[in-house]
Design a protein around this motif. Sequence first.
Motif, PDB file in Angstrom:
ATOM      1  N   GLN A  69      27.693  20.071  37.975  1.00  0.00           N
ATOM      2  CA  GLN A  69      26.648  19.341  38.688  1.00  0.00           C
ATOM      3  C   GLN A  69      26.945  17.855  38.629  1.00  0.00           C
ATOM      4  O   GLN A  69      27.640  17.415  37.730  1.00  0.00           O
ATOM      5  CB  GLN A  69      25.279  19.634  38.057  1.00  0.00           C
ATOM      6  N   PRO A  70      26.455  17.057  39.548  1.00  0.00           N
ATOM      7  CA  PRO A  70      25.582  17.453  40.652  1.00  0.00           C
ATOM      8  C   PRO A  70      26.363  18.136  41.772  1.00  0.00           C
ATOM      9  O   PRO A  70      27.533  17.849  42.003  1.00  0.00           O
ATOM     10  CB  PRO A  70      24.998  16.124  41.136  1.00  0.00           C
ATOM     11  N   HIS A  71      25.680  19.067  42.431  1.00  0.00           N
ATOM     12  CA  HIS A  71      26.253  19.745  43.598  1.00  0.00           C
ATOM     13  C   HIS A  71      25.808  18.963  44.831  1.00  0.00           C
ATOM     14  O   HIS A  71      24.644  18.590  44.937  1.00  0.00           O
ATOM     15  CB  HIS A  71      25.753  21.188  43.669  1.00  0.00           C
ATOM     16  N   SER A 115      17.976  31.533  38.534  1.00  0.00           N
ATOM     17  CA  SER A 115      18.590  30.349  37.918  1.00  0.00           C
ATOM     18  C   SER A 115      19.496  29.580  38.877  1.00  0.00           C
ATOM     19  O   SER A 115      19.927  28.472  38.568  1.00  0.00           O
ATOM     20  CB  SER A 115      19.386  30.748  36.667  1.00  0.00           C
ATOM     21  N   TYR A 116      19.790  30.138  40.045  1.00  0.00           N
ATOM     22  CA  TYR A 116      20.587  29.440  41.055  1.00  0.00           C
ATOM     23  C   TYR A 116      19.717  28.531  41.937  1.00  0.00           C
ATOM     24  O   TYR A 116      20.232  27.802  42.771  1.00  0.00           O
ATOM     25  CB  TYR A 116      21.308  30.444  41.959  1.00  0.00           C
ATOM     26  N   THR A 117      18.412  28.591  41.783  1.00  0.00           N
ATOM     27  CA  THR A 117      17.490  27.831  42.626  1.00  0.00           C
ATOM     28  C   THR A 117      17.414  26.378  42.166  1.00  0.00           C
ATOM     29  O   THR A 117      17.198  26.113  40.982  1.00  0.00           O
ATOM     30  CB  THR A 117      16.075  28.449  42.569  1.00  0.00           C
ATOM     31  N   PRO A 118      17.581  25.421  43.092  1.00  0.00           N
ATOM     32  CA  PRO A 118      17.469  24.007  42.705  1.00  0.00           C
ATOM     33  C   PRO A 118      16.095  23.691  42.118  1.00  0.00           C
ATOM     34  O   PRO A 118      15.076  24.192  42.598  1.00  0.00           O
ATOM     35  CB  PRO A 118      17.671  23.257  44.023  1.00  0.00           C
ATOM     36  N   LEU A 177      20.521  18.032  41.233  1.00  0.00           N
ATOM     37  CA  LEU A 177      20.681  17.455  39.903  1.00  0.00           C
ATOM     38  C   LEU A 177      20.480  18.484  38.798  1.00  0.00           C
ATOM     39  O   LEU A 177      21.082  18.367  37.726  1.00  0.00           O
ATOM     40  CB  LEU A 177      19.704  16.286  39.724  1.00  0.00           C
ATOM     41  N   SER A 178      19.609  19.472  39.041  1.00  0.00           N
ATOM     42  CA  SER A 178      19.394  20.533  38.051  1.00  0.00           C
ATOM     43  C   SER A 178      18.847  21.767  38.755  1.00  0.00           C
ATOM     44  O   SER A 178      18.288  21.687  39.850  1.00  0.00           O
ATOM     45  CB  SER A 178      18.435  20.084  36.941  1.00  0.00           C
ATOM     46  N   ASN A 179      19.023  22.906  38.113  1.00  0.00           N
ATOM     47  CA  ASN A 179      18.530  24.188  38.614  1.00  0.00           C
ATOM     48  C   ASN A 179      17.460  24.727  37.675  1.00  0.00           C
ATOM     49  O   ASN A 179      17.355  24.291  36.520  1.00  0.00           O
ATOM     50  CB  ASN A 179      19.668  25.212  38.700  1.00  0.00           C
ATOM     51  N   ASN A 231      18.039  26.136  33.694  1.00  0.00           N
ATOM     52  CA  ASN A 231      19.307  25.471  33.351  1.00  0.00           C
ATOM     53  C   ASN A 231      20.527  26.146  33.960  1.00  0.00           C
ATOM     54  O   ASN A 231      21.610  26.146  33.371  1.00  0.00           O
ATOM     55  CB  ASN A 231      19.470  25.361  31.821  1.00  0.00           C
ATOM     56  N   GLY A 232      20.365  26.718  35.155  1.00  0.00           N
ATOM     57  CA  GLY A 232      21.478  27.363  35.842  1.00  0.00           C
ATOM     58  C   GLY A 232      22.578  26.369  36.176  1.00  0.00           C
ATOM     59  O   GLY A 232      22.325  25.182  36.374  1.00  0.00           O
ATOM     60  N   ARG A 233      23.805  26.861  36.266  1.00  0.00           N
ATOM     61  CA  ARG A 233      24.956  25.988  36.526  1.00  0.00           C
ATOM     62  C   ARG A 233      25.196  25.803  38.021  1.00  0.00           C
ATOM     63  O   ARG A 233      25.220  24.696  38.530  1.00  0.00           O
ATOM     64  CB  ARG A 233      26.193  26.581  35.853  1.00  0.00           C
ATOM     65  N   ASP A 234      25.449  26.903  38.742  1.00  0.00           N
ATOM     66  CA  ASP A 234      25.686  26.828  40.175  1.00  0.00           C
ATOM     67  C   ASP A 234      24.375  26.966  40.930  1.00  0.00           C
ATOM     68  O   ASP A 234      23.368  27.381  40.378  1.00  0.00           O
ATOM     69  CB  ASP A 234      26.676  27.919  40.608  1.00  0.00           C
TER      70      ASP A 234
END
Length: 183
Positions: free
Chosen positions: A58-60, A86-89, A140-142, A145-148
């Motif tokens: 991140q950030p994506h 967890s993939y949700t912004p 900036l975050s999901n 605390n998801g990564r993608d």
Amino acid sequence: MATKTDTSQDPTKLERMGKVREIGDLAVWSVSSCKPGFGVDQLRDGSLDTYWQSDGPQPHLVNIQFRKKTAVKSLCLYADYKSDESYTPNRISIRTGTHFHDLQEVEQVELSEPTGWVIIPIQDKSLQPQRTFMIQIAVLSNHQNGRDTHMRQIKIHAPVEDGPMSKFPKFSSLDCKMHSCIR
């Protein structure tokens, strides 16, 4: 600065009513990373069943570049917490500018388990549509605390401009449209 978003309206309904027009096809789109088969094409295909999936730290980023300075009224994102978890912004930043090196944050949005369209107004200091060459959406975050991240659709809306003919009624039949302007 977190902004209040509108989740009560369907952007396609606003387009059909003639309140806004979708201008995403006028831009060049790019993303910071993606899994194979989950890129810009899926983000813009009009289907809520497909999505862009990032692949990296991140950030994506989603970058939207226009060929000329363009008035942007709102940015519409479709997110589905029930499907994507967890993939949700969770927190996104909206930035505008003329190119990558002068982007300024205009909005930061907190999303709390969104399911549906999130409409984010893009306005200048005088509350008019923002005129810009480039928009960048930074995840900036999901949630959890998801990564993608997953984003299912993005629409960019411009205001419907009032021209000199706007004071006249809008005709719907072909015969009336043929005689609606002076040649």
